[in-house]
Structure formats: C-alpha cells, structure tokens
Enzyme design. Structure first.
Site, PDB file in Angstrom:
ATOM      1  N   ARG A   2      44.964  55.971  32.277  1.00 24.01           N
ATOM      2  CA  ARG A   2      43.497  55.983  32.154  1.00 24.01           C
ATOM      3  C   ARG A   2      42.877  57.358  32.434  1.00 24.01           C
ATOM      4  NH1 ARG A   2      44.947  51.620  30.517  1.00 24.01           N
ATOM      5  NH2 ARG A   2      43.897  49.632  30.865  1.00 24.01           N
TER       6      ARG A   2
ATOM      7  N   SER B 108      37.740  46.433  32.912  1.00 27.51           N
ATOM      8  CA  SER B 108      38.215  46.627  34.282  1.00 27.51           C
ATOM      9  C   SER B 108      37.316  47.616  35.008  1.00 27.51           C
ATOM     10  CB  SER B 108      39.637  47.172  34.286  1.00 27.51           C
ATOM     11  OG  SER B 108      40.519  46.231  33.719  1.00 27.51           O
TER      12      SER B 108
ATOM     13  N   GLU C  31      37.300  52.763  37.321  1.00 26.05           N
ATOM     14  CA  GLU C  31      37.695  53.163  35.972  1.00 26.05           C
ATOM     15  C   GLU C  31      36.442  53.337  35.123  1.00 26.05           C
ATOM     16  OE1 GLU C  31      40.637  50.689  33.637  1.00 26.05           O
ATOM     17  OE2 GLU C  31      39.079  50.932  32.120  1.00 26.05           O
TER      18      GLU C  31
HETATM   19  N1  EPU Z   1      45.172  38.593  38.934  1.00 24.32           N
HETATM   20  C1  EPU Z   1      44.781  37.760  39.941  1.00 24.32           C
HETATM   21  N2  EPU Z   1      43.459  37.450  40.041  1.00 24.32           N
HETATM   22  C2  EPU Z   1      42.527  37.919  39.199  1.00 24.32           C
HETATM   23  C3  EPU Z   1      42.934  38.793  38.162  1.00 24.32           C
HETATM   24  C4  EPU Z   1      44.276  39.111  38.056  1.00 24.32           C
HETATM   25  O1  EPU Z   1      45.602  37.302  40.744  1.00 24.32           O
HETATM   26  O2  EPU Z   1      41.344  37.609  39.365  1.00 24.32           O
HETATM   27  C5  EPU Z   1      46.610  38.903  38.786  1.00 24.32           C
HETATM   28  C6  EPU Z   1      47.180  38.318  37.494  1.00 24.32           C
HETATM   29  O3  EPU Z   1      47.592  36.991  37.700  1.00 24.32           O
HETATM   30  C7  EPU Z   1      48.328  39.247  37.204  1.00 24.32           C
HETATM   31  C8  EPU Z   1      47.870  40.587  37.776  1.00 24.32           C
HETATM   32  O4  EPU Z   1      46.782  40.303  38.654  1.00 24.32           O
HETATM   33  O5  EPU Z   1      49.484  38.865  37.927  1.00 24.32           O
HETATM   34  C9  EPU Z   1      47.424  41.570  36.668  1.00 24.32           C
HETATM   35  O6  EPU Z   1      46.325  40.998  35.946  1.00 24.32           O
HETATM   36  P1  EPU Z   1      46.141  41.227  34.374  1.00 24.32           P
HETATM   37  O7  EPU Z   1      47.399  40.801  33.674  1.00 24.32           O
HETATM   38  O8  EPU Z   1      44.871  40.560  33.979  1.00 24.32           O
HETATM   39  O9  EPU Z   1      46.075  42.775  34.191  1.00 24.32           O
HETATM   40  P2  EPU Z   1      45.174  43.878  34.907  1.00 24.32           P
HETATM   41  O10 EPU Z   1      46.117  44.820  35.578  1.00 24.32           O
HETATM   42  O11 EPU Z   1      44.111  43.277  35.717  1.00 24.32           O
HETATM   43  C10 EPU Z   1      45.211  45.532  32.894  1.00 24.32           C
HETATM   44  C11 EPU Z   1      44.198  46.505  32.337  1.00 24.32           C
HETATM   45  C12 EPU Z   1      43.289  45.800  31.345  1.00 24.32           C
HETATM   46  C13 EPU Z   1      44.110  45.162  30.241  1.00 24.32           C
HETATM   47  C14 EPU Z   1      45.101  44.172  30.882  1.00 24.32           C
HETATM   48  C15 EPU Z   1      46.022  43.565  29.860  1.00 24.32           C
HETATM   49  C16 EPU Z   1      43.720  48.140  34.090  1.00 24.32           C
HETATM   50  C17 EPU Z   1      42.774  48.577  35.136  1.00 24.32           C
HETATM   51  N3  EPU Z   1      43.384  47.041  33.404  1.00 24.32           N
HETATM   52  O12 EPU Z   1      44.474  44.588  33.660  1.00 24.32           O
HETATM   53  O13 EPU Z   1      42.474  46.811  30.754  1.00 24.32           O
HETATM   54  O14 EPU Z   1      43.277  44.467  29.318  1.00 24.32           O
HETATM   55  O15 EPU Z   1      45.917  44.889  31.836  1.00 24.32           O
HETATM   56  O16 EPU Z   1      46.902  44.482  29.376  1.00 24.32           O
HETATM   57  O17 EPU Z   1      44.749  48.796  33.888  1.00 24.32           O
HETATM   58  C18 EPU Z   1      40.389  47.926  30.970  1.00 24.32           C
HETATM   59  O18 EPU Z   1      41.044  48.927  31.253  1.00 24.32           O
HETATM   60  O19 EPU Z   1      39.126  47.925  30.914  1.00 24.32           O
HETATM   61  C19 EPU Z   1      41.094  46.674  30.733  1.00 24.32           C
HETATM   62  C20 EPU Z   1      40.467  45.534  30.513  1.00 24.32           C
END
Ligand code: EPU
Length: 303
Positions: free
Chosen positions: A172, A221, A291
């Site tokens: 990012r 995010s 972010e």
């Molecule tokens: N989780 C929770 N509770 C929540 C949300 C998530 O326990 O309320 C857990 C999920 O169960 C999972 C882990 O956290 O085990 C990761 O969650 P998720 O798969 O939703 O991915 P993320 O790391 O939160 C990243 C990117 C997103 C992208 C998704 C899918 C970042 C900051 N965010 O989210 O990107 O869509 O992966 O690839 O890297 C963005 O950058 O704006 C964005 C939406």
C-alpha cells in the site's frame, strides 16, 4: 499574463467547488480550486501556477480512499478528466489512462480474453490511485501486473516513463509524491478464457459482498494491516465493532471499515480513527497506520 492568471482563466478551472460528491464518504468541504485537465498541456498550466504561487496540489482519483477535511482544501485539487480515461491494447499489454476505473479495467480485460487483472474488480479506485498506492486485494497487488507508468512531474513540467522497479511499490505504498501525477499505466496480462474470467469476477464480487459493507458510505480498509496480522481482526477482537463517533461507526461486517451515515463529518471520521488507534495501542501496543488519506486541515487529537 502570469502563470497564475493563465491558470484561473481556463474554462476547466473552477473555484470553491464542493468535493464531497467526488468521494465515496461524501463528506468534506470545498476545494479552493478544482482543475479538470484535458491533457498534458493543462497539467503544465497547473504546475506552473502552483509553483508561481506556492499553492499545494492534490490529485483526486475516484475518491475511494480519502477523507476531505470539513474546511476543505485550500489549494488546487486535480481531477483527471475523460481524456485520461482511455485504454489501448499492445499485444498482451494494456495501457490504461489514470482515470480508468479499476473494475472497468478488470472487466474489459476479461471481455478481451485476457487474464490476470480480475482482482481489480474488487477495488473501486482508479488506475492512477492504484499505482500511487500499490492497491491490492485477493492476494494480488498492482505491482504484480504493472509494467510501467507515465508520470507527469508538476514541478519540473516533464513526463517520464517509470518502470515498476523504479516506483518503490510496497504494501500500500509507492515513492510517488503529490506533485507526481500518474497519467497512464501499462499492465501485463495473460491469455485467458472469458468464461473463466467472468467466473473469477463473480467470485471476487460475491466475496466482497459477504465480507465487506458494500452499499454504504465508506472508503475501504481504514488501516493498513500490521505485519503478520489484520487490522480488522484486531479491532474486532477488542470488541470495537459498532463503536461510534458522531455519525460514523465501526462496521459490524468488517471492523476495518468505518461507515458514515448521511450528515457525517470528516471530524467524525478522524475522531473515530484516532479513538481506535488509541484503544488498539493501549490494549496491544500496536500502533495502526491509516491507509485512508486525510486531505486538508485536521485537528490532531491527543493520543
Ligand atoms: N477479521 C475479523 N473480523 C473482522 C474483519 C476481519 O476477525 O471484522 C478477520 C478475518 O476473518 C480474516 C482476517 O481478519 O481472518 C483478514 O480479513 P480479510 O480477509 O477481510 O482481509 P483484510 O486483511 O481485512 C485485506 C485488504 C482489503 C482487501 C482484502 C481482500 C488491507 C488493509 N486490506 O483486508 O483491501 O479487499 O484483504 O483481499 O490490506 C483496502 O485496501 O481498502 C481493502 C479493502
């Protein structure tokens, strides 16, 4: 006529324009100047004027990752117009203007029988924004598919082609500064079956609907993930879903999304961001880094 007078006389330059409609959060005040350049010559006019008057410049893509302050932005906001919105194919590579939306790029590639760009369907930003921030989702990042970008330097008034290795893309982030405007980007694709591509697009869209608060006012995010963990998981584990500041709250669906209700202010968003940073730091020692980008003046809260 001086450079500033030349700038303000352009029919693509407006003053005191509300920016909220151009962002996904739909909050924030006006731009002192809003410029919608139609080509490189217009970018040159903007750059000269900004240098002459030492006026700050910020480029707004699709506004999906920014919070404009309630006071607005006392400088020049640049929105690349339709003339930066074309795509052309050169063999297996596609050159897309900075204003092209990422979902459109993903869908066009699939329809053309090319693969590799499907993940962009899940990112509601622009090509320029994706390069500036190395946007990503579903295990893929812009740098995995980017070959090079054409960058207009507003201060020097020149266009350079920068290879992907030359852009400093990391998680990012990039080395690009505010005065460096991405005007187009070249992506590599692989041969792909349109039906497989369509299936992948549907899968990604369905996953997002299930896991993210689509259809609400948000900017994706809020925080970058700290190394080896997920900001959403951490915020959720601390029981902060539903935490609220004014008309903005931590999404129940995904804790790294903050949802604004109509009538929310930028100060509400900033206040909630600072509150969550403080609570997470107190409980875990981890200092989350936003972010989303804050543009304009914001009062710093005590942490
Ligand atoms: N989780 C929770 N509770 C929540 C949300 C998530 O326990 O309320 C857990 C999920 O169960 C999972 C882990 O956290 O085990 C990761 O969650 P998720 O798969 O939703 O991915 P993320 O790391 O939160 C990243 C990117 C997103 C992208 C998704 C899918 C970042 C900051 N965010 O989210 O990107 O869509 O992966 O690839 O890297 C963005 O950058 O704006 C964005 C939406």
């Amino acid at each position: 006529m001086g450079d500033w007078e030349t700038f303000v006389a352009q029919d693509w330059v407006e003053s005191d324009v509300a920016l909220a409609p151009w962002t996904t959060y739909k909050v924030g005040g006006p731009a002192r100047w809003l410029a919608t350049p139609k080509g490189l010559g217009d970018l040159e006019v903007i750059g000269r004027a900004a240098v002459e008057r030492a006026v700050p410049v910020v480029v707004l893509g699709r506004g999906s990752n920014v919070v404009i302050s309630d006071a607005g932005f006392d400088g020049i906001v640049v929105r690349l117009g339709d003339s930066f919105g074309s795509m052309r194919w050169e063999g297996g590579e596609v050159v897309a203007g900075a204003a092209v939306s990422l979902p459109r790029l993903a869908r066009t590639a699939v329809a053309t029988g090319r693969g590799g760009l499907e993940f962009f369907v899940g990112i509601p930003g622009s090509v320029g924004g994706a390069v500036h921030q190395n946007a990503g989702c579903h295990g893929r990042e812009t740098k995995d598919v980017l070959v090079s970008a054409s960058v207009w330097d507003l201060r020097r008034g020149e266009l350079t082609s920068r290879s992907v290795a030359d852009l400093g893309l990391g998680y990012r982030r990039s080395d690009l500064r505010d005065h460096e405007v991405v005007v187009e980007a070249r992506f590599v694709t692989t041969p792909g079956d349109p039906e497989d591509g369509e299936r992948l697009l549907r899968e990604i869209t369905r996953w997002r609907r299930e896991h993210q608060p689509g259809g609400t006012l948000n900017a994706g995010s809020v925080f970058k993930n700290p190394p080896g963990d997920s900001a959403g998981r951490i915020i959720d584990a601390l029981g902060l879903k539903g935490l609220r500041r004014g008309r903005v709250y931590v999404s129940e669906r995904h804790a790294n999304f903050f949802v604004a209700e109509p009538g929310a202010s930028a100060a509400d968003i900033k206040g909630l961001v600072d509150d969550v940073i403080r609570r997470v730091a107190e409980a875990t020692g981890i200092v989350l880094e936003p972010e989303i980008r804050f543009v304009g003046g914001f009062d710093e809260e005590e942490r």
